[in-house]
Design a protein around this motif. Sequence first.
Motif, PDB file in Angstrom:
ATOM      1  N   SER A 578       0.831  -1.205   0.000  1.00 45.70           N
ATOM      2  CA  SER A 578       0.000   0.000   0.000  1.00 45.70           C
ATOM      3  C   SER A 578       0.865   1.255   0.000  1.00 45.70           C
ATOM      4  O   SER A 578       0.627   2.196  -0.762  1.00 45.70           O
ATOM      5  N   ILE A 579       1.879   1.267   0.856  1.00 45.11           N
ATOM      6  CA  ILE A 579       2.765   2.427   0.963  1.00 45.11           C
ATOM      7  C   ILE A 579       3.540   2.630  -0.338  1.00 45.11           C
ATOM      8  O   ILE A 579       3.629   3.746  -0.859  1.00 45.11           O
ATOM      9  N   VAL A 580       4.090   1.551  -0.875  1.00 47.16           N
ATOM     10  CA  VAL A 580       4.903   1.656  -2.101  1.00 47.16           C
ATOM     11  C   VAL A 580       4.061   2.154  -3.272  1.00 47.16           C
ATOM     12  O   VAL A 580       4.486   3.039  -4.030  1.00 47.16           O
ATOM     13  N   LEU A 581       2.861   1.608  -3.445  1.00 50.29           N
ATOM     14  CA  LEU A 581       2.000   2.023  -4.552  1.00 50.29           C
ATOM     15  C   LEU A 581       1.569   3.483  -4.404  1.00 50.29           C
ATOM     16  O   LEU A 581       1.514   4.225  -5.390  1.00 50.29           O
ATOM     17  N   ASN A 582       1.285   3.912  -3.186  1.00 50.87           N
ATOM     18  CA  ASN A 582       0.902   5.306  -2.964  1.00 50.87           C
ATOM     19  C   ASN A 582       2.053   6.256  -3.269  1.00 50.87           C
ATOM     20  O   ASN A 582       1.860   7.327  -3.853  1.00 50.87           O
ATOM     21  N   LEU A 583       3.253   5.885  -2.859  1.00 53.47           N
ATOM     22  CA  LEU A 583       4.425   6.725  -3.146  1.00 53.47           C
ATOM     23  C   LEU A 583       4.666   6.830  -4.647  1.00 53.47           C
ATOM     24  O   LEU A 583       5.031   7.902  -5.158  1.00 53.47           O
ATOM     25  N   LEU A 584       4.452   5.735  -5.363  1.00 54.01           N
ATOM     26  CA  LEU A 584       4.622   5.745  -6.815  1.00 54.01           C
ATOM     27  C   LEU A 584       3.600   6.667  -7.472  1.00 54.01           C
ATOM     28  O   LEU A 584       3.906   7.409  -8.415  1.00 54.01           O
ATOM     29  N   SER A 585       2.378   6.650  -6.960  1.00 48.96           N
ATOM     30  CA  SER A 585       1.325   7.515  -7.476  1.00 48.96           C
ATOM     31  C   SER A 585       1.662   8.989  -7.266  1.00 48.96           C
ATOM     32  O   SER A 585       1.510   9.822  -8.160  1.00 48.96           O
ATOM     33  N   VAL A 586       2.159   9.328  -6.066  1.00 49.01           N
ATOM     34  CA  VAL A 586       2.539  10.710  -5.760  1.00 49.01           C
ATOM     35  C   VAL A 586       3.704  11.152  -6.639  1.00 49.01           C
ATOM     36  O   VAL A 586       3.720  12.277  -7.159  1.00 49.01           O
ATOM     37  N   ALA A 587       4.687  10.277  -6.816  1.00 50.54           N
ATOM     38  CA  ALA A 587       5.846  10.613  -7.647  1.00 50.54           C
ATOM     39  C   ALA A 587       5.433  10.911  -9.086  1.00 50.54           C
ATOM     40  O   ALA A 587       5.941  11.843  -9.719  1.00 50.54           O
ATOM     41  N   ALA A 588       4.493  10.127  -9.621  1.00 46.06           N
ATOM     42  CA  ALA A 588       4.016  10.366 -10.989  1.00 46.06           C
ATOM     43  C   ALA A 588       3.307  11.715 -11.088  1.00 46.06           C
ATOM     44  O   ALA A 588       3.468  12.446 -12.077  1.00 46.06           O
ATOM     45  N   ALA A 589       2.545  12.075 -10.054  1.00 51.38           N
ATOM     46  CA  ALA A 589       1.872  13.380 -10.046  1.00 51.38           C
ATOM     47  C   ALA A 589       2.892  14.509 -10.026  1.00 51.38           C
ATOM     48  O   ALA A 589       2.728  15.525 -10.724  1.00 51.38           O
ATOM     49  N   TYR A 590       3.957  14.351  -9.261  1.00 51.44           N
ATOM     50  CA  TYR A 590       5.035  15.346  -9.246  1.00 51.44           C
ATOM     51  C   TYR A 590       5.642  15.507 -10.634  1.00 51.44           C
ATOM     52  O   TYR A 590       5.924  16.626 -11.080  1.00 51.44           O
ATOM     53  N   GLY A 591       5.868  14.376 -11.292  1.00 50.09           N
ATOM     54  CA  GLY A 591       6.472  14.422 -12.624  1.00 50.09           C
ATOM     55  C   GLY A 591       5.619  15.193 -13.608  1.00 50.09           C
ATOM     56  O   GLY A 591       6.124  15.987 -14.415  1.00 50.09           O
ATOM     57  N   ILE A 592       4.293  14.983 -13.557  1.00 52.68           N
ATOM     58  CA  ILE A 592       3.377  15.707 -14.449  1.00 52.68           C
ATOM     59  C   ILE A 592       3.407  17.200 -14.141  1.00 52.68           C
ATOM     60  O   ILE A 592       3.442  18.039 -15.038  1.00 52.68           O
ATOM     61  N   LEU A 593       3.403  17.548 -12.862  1.00 49.04           N
ATOM     62  CA  LEU A 593       3.446  18.955 -12.457  1.00 49.04           C
ATOM     63  C   LEU A 593       4.694  19.647 -12.999  1.00 49.04           C
ATOM     64  O   LEU A 593       4.616  20.740 -13.567  1.00 49.04           O
ATOM     65  N   VAL A 594       5.841  19.016 -12.808  1.00 47.77           N
ATOM     66  CA  VAL A 594       7.102  19.609 -13.261  1.00 47.77           C
ATOM     67  C   VAL A 594       7.130  19.711 -14.784  1.00 47.77           C
ATOM     68  O   VAL A 594       7.537  20.737 -15.349  1.00 47.77           O
TER      69      VAL A 594
END
Length: 756
Positions: A578-594
């Motif tokens: 759960s933690i790993v998948l959530n972190l991956l989701s947040v990281a992808a959102a950061y990438g789109i923002l940047v």
Amino acid sequence: MANGDTQVRGIAARAGGWSARHRWAAVGIWVLFVVLAMGLGSAAGRVDVKESDQLKGETHTAAKIIEDADIKEPASETVLIQAKDTNTKATDAEFKSAVAAVVKAVDATGRATDVTSPYDAKTISKDGRSALVQFDMRGDAETAGERVEPVLNAVKGVQKDHSGLRIEEIGSASMKKQYDDAFGDDFQKAEYSAVPVALGILLIAFGALVAALLPVALAITAIMATMGLMGIVSHLQPMSDTANSVMLLVGLAVGVDYCLFYLRREREEREAGRDAGAALRIAAATSGRAIIVSGVTVCVAMAGMLFTGLAEFEAMGLASLMVVAVAMVGSVTVLPALLSLLGERVEKGRIPFLNRAKRRGGGRTGNRRAAAEGSRLWGAVLRVVLAKPAVSLVVATGALLAIAAPALGMKTQQLTLDKEFGDSLSIVGTYNRVNDAFPGGSEPAEVVVKAKDINAADVQSALADFRELAISSGASRGPIDTKTHSAQNVAFVYVPLVGGSDQDKAEKSLELLRDKVRPETLGKVDGVQAPVTGQVAGSHDFNDQLVGSVTPVFAFVVVFAFLLMLLSFRSLTIAITSIVLNLLSVAAAYGILVGVFQHGWGASLVGAEGVGAIVAWLPLFLFVILFGLSMDYHVFVVSRIREARLRGRSTKEAIRHGVVTTAGVVTSAAVIMVAVFAIFGTLSMQSMKQMGVGLAAAVLIDATIIRGVLLPAVMALLGEHNWYLPKWLHRLPDLTHDEAPEAVVPPALEGERVGV
């Protein structure tokens, strides 16, 4: 087991059961709570965050000196008089006439004081084409934006008489007026749009008006109650307009989602042939439990913002935490009561063209057929994922890591006016023209000098040396203005920074001012304090504070989310994945923002050209919000998978059952969240635009790639190890109070105990 004999246990089940039995009492208590919260909040009034509490570091020190000295800094304004051609100069008769007219018109309004001519203050640009008339607004600076309009009108009147010149006003009051106008218009637009959009999507999802109105009504009442609670709590933890806006956003999304989860499960059980009472009890024990687990996890994530040490973040975190808690409580108490009261009438107000399949299929049979149609796509995806889970895992993870890659070069800063609003406000053009003619002049650094005797010879000599070195060192090109408050032994030195609106260059000038100019001048006088504040300094200090708070916030959110998942599912494997998948989701959102806002990839599609940075508060805010919200889908899907497994299905069959049966509700919930967040992506403020795009992108990724591909792929590869709990963890509290009437528990792995 007989239809009405379903046995349930757990907080959600007991709350739902009590509400269903005492439905009018439950509804009455909820209405009373909302009314009391609003009434008490209105009576108490809202206390907002003070400027001195906004930041730590030098910015805080400067604000504290001003507050302790009881100095009420006026709102400073500037009128730019600029030649439209290259031949007209400030020495020309027409130019002088315009300057005199501006001074006279501003003074005549009675709203201004200390009106200063550029010929006296030497505020004329190097090329001689621009000059600044400076003055202060009378009265409280906080409310100056409400009184500046007559002055703005007076300046516009002078502009009409001098068409060959550009005559424009800018300053803290006029900026605040346009900022507040835009801010209010933006959120009014969001408020008017969000509810109809959510309602429209719910109408499509349920095909009935009453069923669609329930989630919206719950979300709105939760928001109303929280607004009242914010007023009460603000006397202990000050709030802000930003916190209120974030609360609205989170409250609408979460309130609708929780109600949607509950209502869909109750409908599903009735369509499966259970009577209304049994269906409601099962929904309370299953979806109700998922709502509590998700809600508590979101609340814990929001509480992470309390560790930042930033008053604005603490306000946002507490406001969001409260609205999630209120929506969660409402979903497991008043919602079951309303469903019990309505019974079959929850299907009233059917939308004809959305119910043709149901009429052809004969009521509940038609509903099941419609659900099957809606799940066909996910069924096809799952067949591929479960057939080749390793390949699916590698491809999906690789895609998300590629999307996340730009985040490694993320640059954050407090957005200047031109970056925040682009060309949407007329004052932005004035801001840029002032900065071009007088670099840093529209937002100078402010040095707050505190001494035992501000008029002492050594202090005055150090002030003179400071002004001289600030220019000779290259930190400023002047003019440097000083205002002395002898009674309080405080002086304000206003230093336009080289770099102007270019934040990176301006920060270098700030560092030069703090690290070289100040130590070599004011720093040599005993007992003198000289913190440097201002917009650039505030951005710099804010970033420093955020960097220092990342580790404790990250650790708090991740550790507590892990523990909650461990206790809720009694599986070490589920908690870790759960933690790993959530972190991956947040990281992808950061990438789109940047990619969009910093590098400008597709920026024109959302009106974000030329921003070049991510607003400083957003990454940490997004991490906390997304980590919490992503648990909505995760808990809901994993709960259904676990429930199917407890009923005797193999892990692979349970995965297929859990994902397919939740596909419709997860898709509906995701579409609502994406639509609501996307509305904020259309607002004129770049900070709100970035927040809306980041949240919408993250939810979309989370509901599709994460829950539809990665989660089933990982669980399929792990097999029975998904349910592993070491023997030494058996002493942990058992929170797995699921409804599982036909549970047939397969043999457990060594060291595992499955709770029912």
